[in-house]
Design a protein around this motif. Structure first.
Motif, PDB file in Angstrom:
ATOM      1  N   ARG A  87       0.515  -1.275   0.029  1.00  0.00           N
ATOM      2  CA  ARG A  87       0.128  -0.483  -0.118  1.00  0.00           C
ATOM      3  C   ARG A  87       1.104   1.146  -0.026  1.00  0.00           C
ATOM      4  NH1 ARG A  87      -4.740   0.038  -2.474  1.00  0.00           N
ATOM      5  NH2 ARG A  87      -4.797   1.884  -0.961  1.00  0.00           N
ATOM      6  N   GLU A  88       1.700   1.400   0.905  1.00  0.00           N
ATOM      7  CA  GLU A  88       3.219   2.230   0.656  1.00  0.00           C
ATOM      8  C   GLU A  88       3.032   2.834  -0.643  1.00  0.00           C
ATOM      9  OE1 GLU A  88       5.590  -1.687   1.637  1.00  0.00           O
ATOM     10  OE2 GLU A  88       3.425  -0.398   2.127  1.00  0.00           O
ATOM     11  N   ALA A  89       3.401   2.068  -1.438  1.00  0.00           N
ATOM     12  CA  ALA A  89       3.827   1.974  -2.783  1.00  0.00           C
ATOM     13  C   ALA A  89       2.638   2.419  -3.761  1.00  0.00           C
ATOM     14  CB  ALA A  89       4.138   0.432  -3.608  1.00  0.00           C
ATOM     15  N   GLN A  90       1.901   2.519  -3.003  1.00  0.00           N
ATOM     16  CA  GLN A  90       0.600   3.411  -4.167  1.00  0.00           C
ATOM     17  C   GLN A  90       1.039   4.790  -4.681  1.00  0.00           C
ATOM     18  OE1 GLN A  90      -1.005   1.105  -5.918  1.00  0.00           O
ATOM     19  NE2 GLN A  90       0.103  -0.260  -5.113  1.00  0.00           N
ATOM     20  N   PRO A  91       0.665   5.673  -5.247  1.00  0.00           N
ATOM     21  CA  PRO A  91       1.016   6.887  -5.221  1.00  0.00           C
ATOM     22  C   PRO A  91      -1.169   7.860  -5.195  1.00  0.00           C
ATOM     23  CG  PRO A  91       0.391   5.732  -7.475  1.00  0.00           C
ATOM     24  CD  PRO A  91       0.703   4.532  -6.978  1.00  0.00           C
ATOM     25  N   THR A  92      -0.092   8.880  -5.181  1.00  0.00           N
ATOM     26  CA  THR A  92      -1.783   9.838  -4.178  1.00  0.00           C
ATOM     27  C   THR A  92      -2.065  10.219  -5.700  1.00  0.00           C
ATOM     28  OG1 THR A  92      -0.592  10.468  -2.496  1.00  0.00           O
ATOM     29  CG2 THR A  92      -2.190  11.540  -2.769  1.00  0.00           C
ATOM     30  N   HIS A  93      -3.556  10.282  -5.802  1.00  0.00           N
ATOM     31  CA  HIS A  93      -3.904  10.228  -6.803  1.00  0.00           C
ATOM     32  C   HIS A  93      -4.474  11.956  -6.458  1.00  0.00           C
ATOM     33  CE1 HIS A  93      -3.424   6.844  -9.147  1.00  0.00           C
ATOM     34  NE2 HIS A  93      -4.312   6.232  -8.113  1.00  0.00           N
ATOM     35  N   ASP A  94      -4.148  12.826  -6.251  1.00  0.00           N
ATOM     36  CA  ASP A  94      -4.722  14.313  -6.220  1.00  0.00           C
ATOM     37  C   ASP A  94      -5.262  14.933  -7.029  1.00  0.00           C
ATOM     38  OD1 ASP A  94      -4.624  16.755  -5.115  1.00  0.00           O
ATOM     39  OD2 ASP A  94      -2.416  17.159  -4.286  1.00  0.00           O
ATOM     40  N   VAL A  95      -6.985  14.738  -6.559  1.00  0.00           N
ATOM     41  CA  VAL A  95      -7.854  14.933  -7.613  1.00  0.00           C
ATOM     42  C   VAL A  95      -7.986  16.330  -7.840  1.00  0.00           C
ATOM     43  CG1 VAL A  95     -10.178  14.528  -7.806  1.00  0.00           C
ATOM     44  CG2 VAL A  95      -8.718  12.147  -7.946  1.00  0.00           C
ATOM     45  N   GLU A  96      -8.040  16.966  -6.552  1.00  0.00           N
ATOM     46  CA  GLU A  96      -8.624  18.387  -6.531  1.00  0.00           C
ATOM     47  C   GLU A  96      -7.166  18.982  -7.211  1.00  0.00           C
ATOM     48  OE1 GLU A  96     -11.073  19.902  -5.301  1.00  0.00           O
ATOM     49  OE2 GLU A  96     -11.718  18.411  -3.704  1.00  0.00           O
ATOM     50  N   ARG A 117      -9.542  27.965 -18.748  1.00  0.00           N
ATOM     51  CA  ARG A 117      -8.945  29.384 -19.048  1.00  0.00           C
ATOM     52  C   ARG A 117      -8.448  29.773 -19.978  1.00  0.00           C
ATOM     53  NH1 ARG A 117     -10.140  29.145 -13.527  1.00  0.00           N
ATOM     54  NH2 ARG A 117      -7.793  28.943 -12.542  1.00  0.00           N
ATOM     55  N   ALA A 118      -7.377  29.153 -20.306  1.00  0.00           N
ATOM     56  CA  ALA A 118      -6.279  29.419 -21.117  1.00  0.00           C
ATOM     57  C   ALA A 118      -6.133  29.330 -22.944  1.00  0.00           C
ATOM     58  CB  ALA A 118      -4.868  28.897 -20.691  1.00  0.00           C
ATOM     59  N   GLY A 119      -7.636  28.680 -22.511  1.00  0.00           N
ATOM     60  CA  GLY A 119      -8.165  28.362 -23.988  1.00  0.00           C
ATOM     61  C   GLY A 119      -8.343  27.091 -24.733  1.00  0.00           C
ATOM     62  N   VAL A 120      -8.388  26.275 -23.678  1.00  0.00           N
ATOM     63  CA  VAL A 120      -7.423  24.902 -24.354  1.00  0.00           C
ATOM     64  C   VAL A 120      -9.349  24.405 -23.912  1.00  0.00           C
ATOM     65  CG1 VAL A 120      -7.018  22.535 -23.525  1.00  0.00           C
ATOM     66  CG2 VAL A 120      -5.421  24.234 -23.424  1.00  0.00           C
ATOM     67  N   GLU A 121      -9.475  23.702 -25.146  1.00  0.00           N
ATOM     68  CA  GLU A 121     -10.415  23.024 -25.014  1.00  0.00           C
ATOM     69  C   GLU A 121     -10.943  21.648 -24.554  1.00  0.00           C
ATOM     70  OE1 GLU A 121     -13.332  23.385 -27.336  1.00  0.00           O
ATOM     71  OE2 GLU A 121     -12.596  25.444 -27.572  1.00  0.00           O
ATOM     72  N   SER A 122     -11.942  21.697 -23.531  1.00  0.00           N
ATOM     73  CA  SER A 122     -11.966  20.783 -21.495  1.00  0.00           C
ATOM     74  C   SER A 122     -12.547  19.705 -22.867  1.00  0.00           C
ATOM     75  CB  SER A 122     -13.328  21.358 -21.387  1.00  0.00           C
ATOM     76  OG  SER A 122     -14.977  21.397 -22.178  1.00  0.00           O
ATOM     77  N   SER A 123     -13.053  19.286 -23.959  1.00  0.00           N
ATOM     78  CA  SER A 123     -13.387  17.841 -24.559  1.00  0.00           C
ATOM     79  C   SER A 123     -11.565  17.181 -24.834  1.00  0.00           C
ATOM     80  CB  SER A 123     -13.857  17.901 -26.231  1.00  0.00           C
ATOM     81  OG  SER A 123     -12.806  19.143 -27.102  1.00  0.00           O
ATOM     82  N   GLU A 124     -10.239  18.427 -25.486  1.00  0.00           N
ATOM     83  CA  GLU A 124      -8.764  17.572 -25.420  1.00  0.00           C
ATOM     84  C   GLU A 124      -8.497  17.112 -24.331  1.00  0.00           C
ATOM     85  OE1 GLU A 124      -7.245  20.717 -27.461  1.00  0.00           O
ATOM     86  OE2 GLU A 124      -8.107  20.808 -29.210  1.00  0.00           O
ATOM     87  N   LEU A 125      -9.010  17.732 -22.864  1.00  0.00           N
ATOM     88  CA  LEU A 125      -8.446  16.904 -21.443  1.00  0.00           C
ATOM     89  C   LEU A 125      -8.992  15.455 -21.620  1.00  0.00           C
ATOM     90  CD1 LEU A 125      -8.769  20.430 -20.038  1.00  0.00           C
ATOM     91  CD2 LEU A 125      -6.823  19.300 -20.884  1.00  0.00           C
ATOM     92  N   SER A 126      -8.693  14.827 -20.520  1.00  0.00           N
ATOM     93  CA  SER A 126      -8.659  13.908 -19.282  1.00  0.00           C
ATOM     94  C   SER A 126      -9.945  14.370 -18.540  1.00  0.00           C
ATOM     95  CB  SER A 126      -7.872  13.082 -19.010  1.00  0.00           C
ATOM     96  OG  SER A 126      -7.214  13.942 -18.147  1.00  0.00           O
ATOM     97  N   PHE A 127     -11.496  14.511 -18.537  1.00  0.00           N
ATOM     98  CA  PHE A 127     -12.075  14.904 -16.956  1.00  0.00           C
ATOM     99  C   PHE A 127     -11.660  14.562 -16.058  1.00  0.00           C
ATOM    100  CE2 PHE A 127     -16.004  15.037 -14.672  1.00  0.00           C
ATOM    101  CZ  PHE A 127     -15.741  16.376 -14.685  1.00  0.00           C
ATOM    102  N   VAL A 128     -11.097  15.198 -15.086  1.00  0.00           N
ATOM    103  CA  VAL A 128     -11.460  15.002 -13.696  1.00  0.00           C
ATOM    104  C   VAL A 128     -12.106  15.582 -12.787  1.00  0.00           C
ATOM    105  CG1 VAL A 128      -9.563  15.407 -11.574  1.00  0.00           C
ATOM    106  CG2 VAL A 128      -8.773  14.917 -14.014  1.00  0.00           C
ATOM    107  N   ASP A 129     -12.923  14.781 -12.249  1.00  0.00           N
ATOM    108  CA  ASP A 129     -14.169  14.902 -11.203  1.00  0.00           C
ATOM    109  C   ASP A 129     -14.013  15.060  -9.807  1.00  0.00           C
ATOM    110  OD1 ASP A 129     -15.986  15.208  -9.745  1.00  0.00           O
ATOM    111  OD2 ASP A 129     -17.193  13.266 -10.911  1.00  0.00           O
ATOM    112  N   PRO A 130     -14.096  16.232  -9.227  1.00  0.00           N
ATOM    113  CA  PRO A 130     -13.623  17.014  -8.350  1.00  0.00           C
ATOM    114  C   PRO A 130     -14.447  16.184  -7.292  1.00  0.00           C
ATOM    115  CG  PRO A 130     -15.041  18.608  -8.991  1.00  0.00           C
ATOM    116  CD  PRO A 130     -14.330  17.702 -10.221  1.00  0.00           C
ATOM    117  N   GLY A 131     -15.409  15.585  -7.560  1.00  0.00           N
ATOM    118  CA  GLY A 131     -16.308  15.043  -6.264  1.00  0.00           C
ATOM    119  C   GLY A 131     -15.755  12.987  -6.123  1.00  0.00           C
TER     120      GLY A 131
END
Length: 498
Positions: free
Chosen positions: A460-469, A480-494
């Motif tokens: 378990r200690e070897a697992q990476p931390t996924h800092d979603v926020e 905000r810089a103009g990159v199309e959101s469809s080009e990004l892999s969506f991250v859900d803060p929920g």
């Protein structure tokens, strides 16, 4: 503020720009469901059909957005819609811990009594019950709260069983043995050759609708849990033609009785797995004795099967937003060490994940046995146990636990071959297993399975931390810089662990 009626909830949606009012004439015959299905698939606002044979329908009013299926459930409870999944879960659990007794109001103070029909005036066909899928066996009411009493105690069960309209006075109700209300009917009323008094409450306030799909233990007062969710008492009013009480702010109430040893055909119906469920089968007959309703009632319905795998309708959203927190609290109350029990967002009726500190095999086996013999688990086939630091609300973390810690040889357990209770609705079941029109011919027993994807502490200690926020913040900066959101892999803060 928690919505005290369906109308108040729809007004909140409209204030948020989340309601489509459709004033042009729309037919109940497939048109209303087709429009709803399109809006569901496009993740658009909720449709309110204001002219369906001069009456009103609302399609999938509690369907969440595809990325945040709990959003509109939260809105109905007066919670901020931007809560993370974890925050929403904990808020619902806290409310369920504090049930509040209902109060009874007079007929004059009950909106559902604005119009009253009894005797020869009763006619179900006065209302635009939708024909939802091409191939359905008839027109349905499938988003309501069915109220039925235990003949041997003060307990009154609230549940949700679809009903197919046959004519002005009768319908058939899908009662599959193993669930609470069907058990009352088959094992008590029908055995005694007695009719079961019933009230079908259509368009009840959100807290009532949510409670009717929860797995509240047998014998507990669902009206009190609805009060807890609402944070104030639910108002009930006596029926006109039987001794039941129903939520006073409902849009419409159908009173009547389910008759012993009387059957009518039911189905086929486009089911929640996204296929036409058959065969047509014989189900108990509901005879209507009275109808009360608000003036110009709004009838909600659900397009089952929409977007299977994306939680794109009301019942799948409610499974995620209501049943999950209730199941977590229920397991804790039963004495199990459970951090979180949650349905998988993409398949909320089939797979649940549970995180727990205690991971020894005998403990997990005992918990699986308890879960699979609980009435609410009839529809669920698989459980995945994960460590307490794995977030069951995050499918990626659960899949990672499966890939890293579930040994195909030792950690996959088929539980109770041919002994576990089952409803005959899954697509993998053969026509023979689903049964035919003769009662009792469906396969009511099956196997269930659970997967031990806990780590036993190894690695378990070897697992990476996924800092979603942090990733979510970075994504917003790029947008905000103009990159199309469809080009990004969506991250859900929920999905972030709070």
């Amino acid at each position: 503020m928690t919505a005290s009626s369906l109308r108040q909830y729809l007004q909140t949606l409209e204030t948020n720009g989340d309601l489509h009012r459709i004033s042009e004439p729309v037919s109940w015959n497939l048109e209303a469901s087709a429009v709803t299905m399109l809006l569901n698939e496009e993740d658009s606002a909720v449709p309110l059909f204001e002219n369906v044979d001069s009456a009103r329908l609302v399609g999938d009013p509690y369907r969440g957005t595809q990325r945040r299926p709990w959003e509109r459930i939260a809105l109905g409870l007066g919670l901020p819609s931007d809560l993370s999944y974890r925050e929403f879960y904990e808020a619902v659990i806290e409310r369920l811990k504090n049930p509040i007794e209902p109060v009874t109001v007079s007929t004059d103070d009950a909106p559902c009594k604005e119009e009253i029909q009894t005797g020869d005036d009763v006619d179900l066909l006065d209302f635009p019950w939708p024909y939802i899928h091409a191939g359905d066996g008839g027109r349905y009411s499938n988003l309501h709260t069915l109220v039925a009493p235990d003949p041997d105690s003060e307990w009154v069960d609230w549940s949700n069983h679809r009903t197919m309209i046959h004519d002005g006075e009768t319908s058939s109700v899908l009662l599959l043995a193993g669930e609470q209300t069907p058990n009352l009917y088959y094992y008590k009323y029908e055995k005694r050759d007695e009719p079961m008094p019933v009230a079908i409450t259509v368009g009840a306030e959100p807290a009532v609708q949510y409670t009717s799909v929860m797995w509240i233990p047998t014998g507990r007062n669902e009206a009190e849990y609805a009060g807890g969710l609402k944070q104030e008492p639910v108002e009930l009013v006596p029926c006109e033609t039987n001794d039941l009480s129903v939520p006073a702010t409902a849009e419409l109430v159908i009173e009547g009785e389910i008759l012993p040893n009387e059957r009518r055909d039911e189905g086929p119906f486009g089911d929640y797995f996204g296929y036409m469920h058959g065969p047509r089968r014989s189900m108990p007959l509901f005879r209507v004795t009275g109808i009360t309703h608000q003036t110009d009632p709004i009838l909600p319905f659900c397009v089952e099967g929409t977007g299977v795998g994306h939680s794109e309708n009301t019942t799948s959203s409610m499974e995620i937003g209501c049943v999950g927190p209730d199941a977590t609290l229920g397991l804790r109350t039963a004495g199990f060490d459970v951090e979180c029990c949650a349905p998988w967002k993409s398949t909320p009726r089939t797979i649940y994940a549970i995180s727990t500190e205690k991971t020894n095999p005998s403990y997990l086996h005992d918990m699986a046995n308890f879960i699979f013999t609980t009435w609410g688990m009839l529809h669920v086939d698989f459980f995945i146990f994960v460590d307490a630091d794995v977030n069951p609300l995050n499918q990626r973390e659960v899949l990672e636990a499966l890939a890293l810690h579930a040994d195909p040889d030792a950690d996959f357990h088929q539980f109770g071959v041919e002994t576990m209770p089952k409803v005959p609705l899954n697509i993998y079941q053969t026509p023979t297993e689903k049964g035919d029109i003769q009662t009792g011919t469906s396969k009511a027993k099956t196997a269930k399975a659970y997967i031990d994807a806990t780590s036993d502490g190894a690695g378990r200690e070897a697992q990476p931390t996924h800092d979603v926020e942090r990733r979510y913040r970075a994504q917003k900066i790029l947008e905000r810089a103009g990159v199309e959101s469809s080009e990004l892999s969506f991250v859900d803060p929920g999905e972030a662990t709070q």
